[in-house]
Design a protein around this motif. Sequence first.
Motif, PDB file in Angstrom:
ATOM      1  N   THR A   1      35.294  48.307 105.911  1.00 41.22           N
ATOM      2  CA  THR A   1      36.455  48.428 106.791  1.00 41.22           C
ATOM      3  C   THR A   1      36.005  48.966 108.140  1.00 41.22           C
ATOM      4  OG1 THR A   1      37.029  50.730 106.300  1.00 41.22           O
ATOM      5  CG2 THR A   1      37.783  49.057 104.734  1.00 41.22           C
ATOM      6  N   GLY A   2      36.931  49.016 109.073  1.00 40.69           N
ATOM      7  CA  GLY A   2      36.642  49.584 110.383  1.00 40.69           C
ATOM      8  C   GLY A   2      36.905  51.070 110.446  1.00 40.69           C
ATOM      9  N   LEU A   3      37.152  51.687 109.307  1.00 43.64           N
ATOM     10  CA  LEU A   3      37.427  53.113 109.255  1.00 43.64           C
ATOM     11  C   LEU A   3      36.247  53.881 109.836  1.00 43.64           C
ATOM     12  CD1 LEU A   3      39.499  55.214 108.071  1.00 43.64           C
ATOM     13  CD2 LEU A   3      38.069  55.256 106.032  1.00 43.64           C
ATOM     14  N   GLY A   4      36.510  54.713 110.817  1.00 41.21           N
ATOM     15  CA  GLY A   4      35.452  55.482 111.443  1.00 41.21           C
ATOM     16  C   GLY A   4      34.955  54.887 112.735  1.00 41.21           C
ATOM     17  N   ASP A   5      34.752  53.570 112.753  1.00 40.14           N
ATOM     18  CA  ASP A   5      34.264  52.892 113.952  1.00 40.14           C
ATOM     19  C   ASP A   5      34.517  51.403 113.784  1.00 40.14           C
ATOM     20  OD1 ASP A   5      31.718  51.365 115.309  1.00 40.14           O
ATOM     21  OD2 ASP A   5      32.322  53.136 116.465  1.00 40.14           O
ATOM     22  N   PRO A   6      35.091  50.727 114.785  1.00 41.78           N
ATOM     23  CA  PRO A   6      35.439  49.308 114.645  1.00 41.78           C
ATOM     24  C   PRO A   6      34.248  48.417 114.327  1.00 41.78           C
ATOM     25  CG  PRO A   6      36.537  50.255 116.550  1.00 41.78           C
ATOM     26  CD  PRO A   6      35.553  51.283 116.066  1.00 41.78           C
ATOM     27  N   SER A   7      33.064  48.761 114.830  1.00 40.58           N
ATOM     28  CA  SER A   7      31.901  47.902 114.631  1.00 40.58           C
ATOM     29  C   SER A   7      31.011  48.344 113.478  1.00 40.58           C
ATOM     30  CB  SER A   7      31.074  47.827 115.922  1.00 40.58           C
ATOM     31  OG  SER A   7      30.612  49.117 116.301  1.00 40.58           O
ATOM     32  N   ARG A   8      30.813  49.650 113.332  1.00 38.77           N
ATOM     33  CA  ARG A   8      29.891  50.157 112.312  1.00 38.77           C
ATOM     34  C   ARG A   8      30.592  50.669 111.069  1.00 38.77           C
ATOM     35  NH1 ARG A   8      26.394  54.600 114.703  1.00 38.77           N
ATOM     36  NH2 ARG A   8      25.412  54.440 112.642  1.00 38.77           N
ATOM     37  N   GLY A   9      31.898  50.829 111.122  1.00 34.83           N
ATOM     38  CA  GLY A   9      32.637  51.258 109.953  1.00 34.83           C
ATOM     39  C   GLY A   9      32.363  52.705 109.566  1.00 34.83           C
ATOM     40  N   PRO A  10      32.539  53.039 108.261  1.00 37.83           N
ATOM     41  CA  PRO A  10      32.442  54.433 107.817  1.00 37.83           C
ATOM     42  C   PRO A  10      31.049  55.043 107.941  1.00 37.83           C
ATOM     43  CG  PRO A  10      33.667  53.102 106.241  1.00 37.83           C
ATOM     44  CD  PRO A  10      33.035  52.146 107.206  1.00 37.83           C
ATOM     45  N   GLU A  11      30.033  54.230 108.167  1.00 42.29           N
ATOM     46  CA  GLU A  11      28.681  54.777 108.264  1.00 42.29           C
ATOM     47  C   GLU A  11      28.575  55.840 109.355  1.00 42.29           C
ATOM     48  OE1 GLU A  11      24.040  53.277 108.793  1.00 42.29           O
ATOM     49  OE2 GLU A  11      25.701  51.841 108.866  1.00 42.29           O
ATOM     50  N   VAL A  12      29.365  55.721 110.415  1.00 44.27           N
ATOM     51  CA  VAL A  12      29.292  56.710 111.495  1.00 44.27           C
ATOM     52  C   VAL A  12      29.759  58.079 111.014  1.00 44.27           C
ATOM     53  CG1 VAL A  12      29.554  54.979 113.309  1.00 44.27           C
ATOM     54  CG2 VAL A  12      31.581  56.093 112.383  1.00 44.27           C
ATOM     55  N   ALA A  13      30.695  58.098 110.054  1.00 50.39           N
ATOM     56  CA  ALA A  13      31.134  59.381 109.496  1.00 50.39           C
ATOM     57  C   ALA A  13      30.038  59.988 108.629  1.00 50.39           C
ATOM     58  CB  ALA A  13      32.422  59.208 108.705  1.00 50.39           C
ATOM     59  N   VAL A  14      29.277  59.156 107.937  1.00 48.32           N
ATOM     60  CA  VAL A  14      28.130  59.658 107.173  1.00 48.32           C
ATOM     61  C   VAL A  14      27.147  60.324 108.122  1.00 48.32           C
ATOM     62  CG1 VAL A  14      26.197  59.039 105.675  1.00 48.32           C
ATOM     63  CG2 VAL A  14      28.401  57.889 105.398  1.00 48.32           C
ATOM     64  N   GLN A  15      26.889  59.682 109.257  1.00 51.10           N
ATOM     65  CA  GLN A  15      25.967  60.252 110.239  1.00 51.10           C
ATOM     66  C   GLN A  15      26.508  61.540 110.853  1.00 51.10           C
ATOM     67  OE1 GLN A  15      22.849  59.144 110.795  1.00 51.10           O
ATOM     68  NE2 GLN A  15      23.280  57.727 109.121  1.00 51.10           N
ATOM     69  N   ASP A  16      27.836  61.684 110.873  1.00 48.44           N
ATOM     70  CA  ASP A  16      28.422  62.889 111.455  1.00 48.44           C
ATOM     71  C   ASP A  16      27.996  64.145 110.709  1.00 48.44           C
ATOM     72  OD1 ASP A  16      30.609  63.942 113.418  1.00 48.44           O
ATOM     73  OD2 ASP A  16      31.096  64.874 111.494  1.00 48.44           O
ATOM     74  N   PHE A  17      27.669  64.005 109.425  1.00 48.65           N
ATOM     75  CA  PHE A  17      27.236  65.175 108.664  1.00 48.65           C
ATOM     76  C   PHE A  17      25.920  65.740 109.183  1.00 48.65           C
ATOM     77  CE2 PHE A  17      30.298  63.526 105.581  1.00 48.65           C
ATOM     78  CZ  PHE A  17      30.914  64.704 105.174  1.00 48.65           C
ATOM     79  N   ALA A  18      25.182  64.971 109.970  1.00 46.41           N
ATOM     80  CA  ALA A  18      23.971  65.502 110.589  1.00 46.41           C
ATOM     81  C   ALA A  18      24.286  66.582 111.603  1.00 46.41           C
ATOM     82  CB  ALA A  18      23.184  64.374 111.270  1.00 46.41           C
ATOM     83  N   ASP A  19      25.534  66.655 112.057  1.00 46.16           N
ATOM     84  CA  ASP A  19      25.948  67.684 113.004  1.00 46.16           C
ATOM     85  C   ASP A  19      26.545  68.894 112.310  1.00 46.16           C
ATOM     86  OD1 ASP A  19      25.177  66.155 115.192  1.00 46.16           O
ATOM     87  OD2 ASP A  19      27.109  65.145 115.303  1.00 46.16           O
ATOM     88  N   TRP A  20      26.527  68.883 110.965  1.00 48.42           N
ATOM     89  CA  TRP A  20      27.025  70.028 110.215  1.00 48.42           C
ATOM     90  C   TRP A  20      25.845  70.940 109.924  1.00 48.42           C
ATOM     91  CZ3 TRP A  20      31.439  69.513 106.251  1.00 48.42           C
ATOM     92  CH2 TRP A  20      32.415  68.638 106.740  1.00 48.42           C
ATOM     93  N   SER A  21      25.827  72.094 110.521  1.00 44.30           N
ATOM     94  CA  SER A  21      24.773  73.056 110.238  1.00 44.30           C
ATOM     95  C   SER A  21      25.414  74.373 109.874  1.00 44.30           C
ATOM     96  CB  SER A  21      23.847  73.198 111.441  1.00 44.30           C
ATOM     97  OG  SER A  21      24.538  73.728 112.546  1.00 44.30           O
ATOM     98  N   GLY A  22      24.590  75.366 109.614  1.00 47.66           N
ATOM     99  CA  GLY A  22      25.206  76.653 109.349  1.00 47.66           C
ATOM    100  C   GLY A  22      24.349  77.596 108.559  1.00 47.66           C
ATOM    101  N   VAL A  23      25.012  78.511 107.899  1.00 52.09           N
ATOM    102  CA  VAL A  23      24.337  79.581 107.206  1.00 52.09           C
ATOM    103  C   VAL A  23      23.451  79.027 106.102  1.00 52.09           C
ATOM    104  CG1 VAL A  23      26.072  81.308 107.745  1.00 52.09           C
ATOM    105  CG2 VAL A  23      26.354  79.873 105.716  1.00 52.09           C
ATOM    106  N   GLU A  24      22.333  79.724 105.853  1.00 53.56           N
ATOM    107  CA  GLU A  24      21.376  79.263 104.868  1.00 53.56           C
ATOM    108  C   GLU A  24      21.990  79.124 103.482  1.00 53.56           C
ATOM    109  OE1 GLU A  24      18.279  82.136 105.152  1.00 53.56           O
ATOM    110  OE2 GLU A  24      17.364  81.214 106.909  1.00 53.56           O
ATOM    111  N   SER A  25      22.980  79.954 103.178  1.00 55.65           N
ATOM    112  CA  SER A  25      23.547  79.954 101.831  1.00 55.65           C
ATOM    113  C   SER A  25      24.332  78.693 101.521  1.00 55.65           C
ATOM    114  CB  SER A  25      24.452  81.177 101.634  1.00 55.65           C
ATOM    115  OG  SER A  25      25.514  81.165 102.561  1.00 55.65           O
ATOM    116  N   HIS A  26      24.509  77.810 102.523  1.00 58.14           N
ATOM    117  CA  HIS A  26      25.289  76.609 102.268  1.00 58.14           C
ATOM    118  C   HIS A  26      24.598  75.313 102.694  1.00 58.14           C
ATOM    119  CE1 HIS A  26      28.197  79.895 102.071  1.00 58.14           C
ATOM    120  NE2 HIS A  26      28.692  79.183 101.090  1.00 58.14           N
ATOM    121  N   GLY A  27      23.275  75.354 102.753  1.00 56.00           N
ATOM    122  CA  GLY A  27      22.537  74.107 102.850  1.00 56.00           C
ATOM    123  C   GLY A  27      22.017  73.732 104.219  1.00 56.00           C
TER     124      GLY A  27
END
Length: 311
Positions: free
Chosen positions: A241-267
């Motif tokens: 589907t186009g969910l997330g991005d009309p051309s790339r679809g949901p894969e862009v949301a998967v890539q968005d997790f690369a911007d999730w960082s934080g405390v060591e206790s959570h990965g």
Amino acid sequence: MDPDDTSIGRAGADHPEPASARGTRSRWLPVAIAVAAALLMLAAVVVVSDLAAGDGDTASDITPAADPSAPDSAATALRDSGAQLATVDCDPADLRQGRDAARAYYRDVLDCLDRAWRPVLDRMGVEHRPASVDVADVRTTECGELPPADRALGLYCDADHTIHLPYSRLATAVGGTDEPAFLATLAHEYGHHIQALTGVFTEAGNAMSDVGAAAESEVGRRFELQATCFAGLFLDAARDTGLGDPSRGPEVAVQDFADWSGVESHGGARLQQQWASTGFTGDSVAACDTWSAPAADIGGAGERSGAPASP
């Protein structure tokens, strides 16, 4: 427990309070994932819950075990079911600026999430209990008071199966129309909803009871990374589907997790991305068995935090 109190030992925003310390009437338990947002704000996606040992509502006949890694646990049964999500065609309302537009978008994506996860819940014999999303800037929830905006972008409360995503928080952090970020956050929080319905949520709370800080952190990482993996499973189910991005679809949301960082206790960001990708390429819920994953795939003291990983 005061969520703003950083002097209360290992219980606090980054370390879930053990169930035994709360007695029979727990207030709220935060299990945080820190997020490095587009505006370089450090915030958190938080789970707020009553995780008192043994008193979880699993929406099924499954009796939660003392530990999600136990052979008789709900987490093990979920893994061994090999259940697969249904492929879904998602066409949500356009994500535009404003609270009402975000609410409409979330409502439509929730419908997709419900449809995608239904075969898994059926396989597990779990009652379908829909989650709801609240975008209001509320101060309190059924699970207690929200952490401040600089510590939490969103949270899941299992007391009423509500995902709280105050619009102003995410809009400030990433902008009001960053669909991949909105989608990834919602899919992750819905992963906690699946954990709550299947009994994994309660088992995680049981495992945190009467253990040291290191063990609590490990359970927290496995718990959060599984929710991220579940998000990846859903994004795969909506892959065409186009969910997330009309051309790339949901894969862009998967890539968005690369911007999730934080405390060591959570990965941290690297492992968030790794487990989102694991779900996206996995065939079934078995791919998201973080509870038996080796320590190298869960992280800890050696895992970098505080900065986004490379996409």
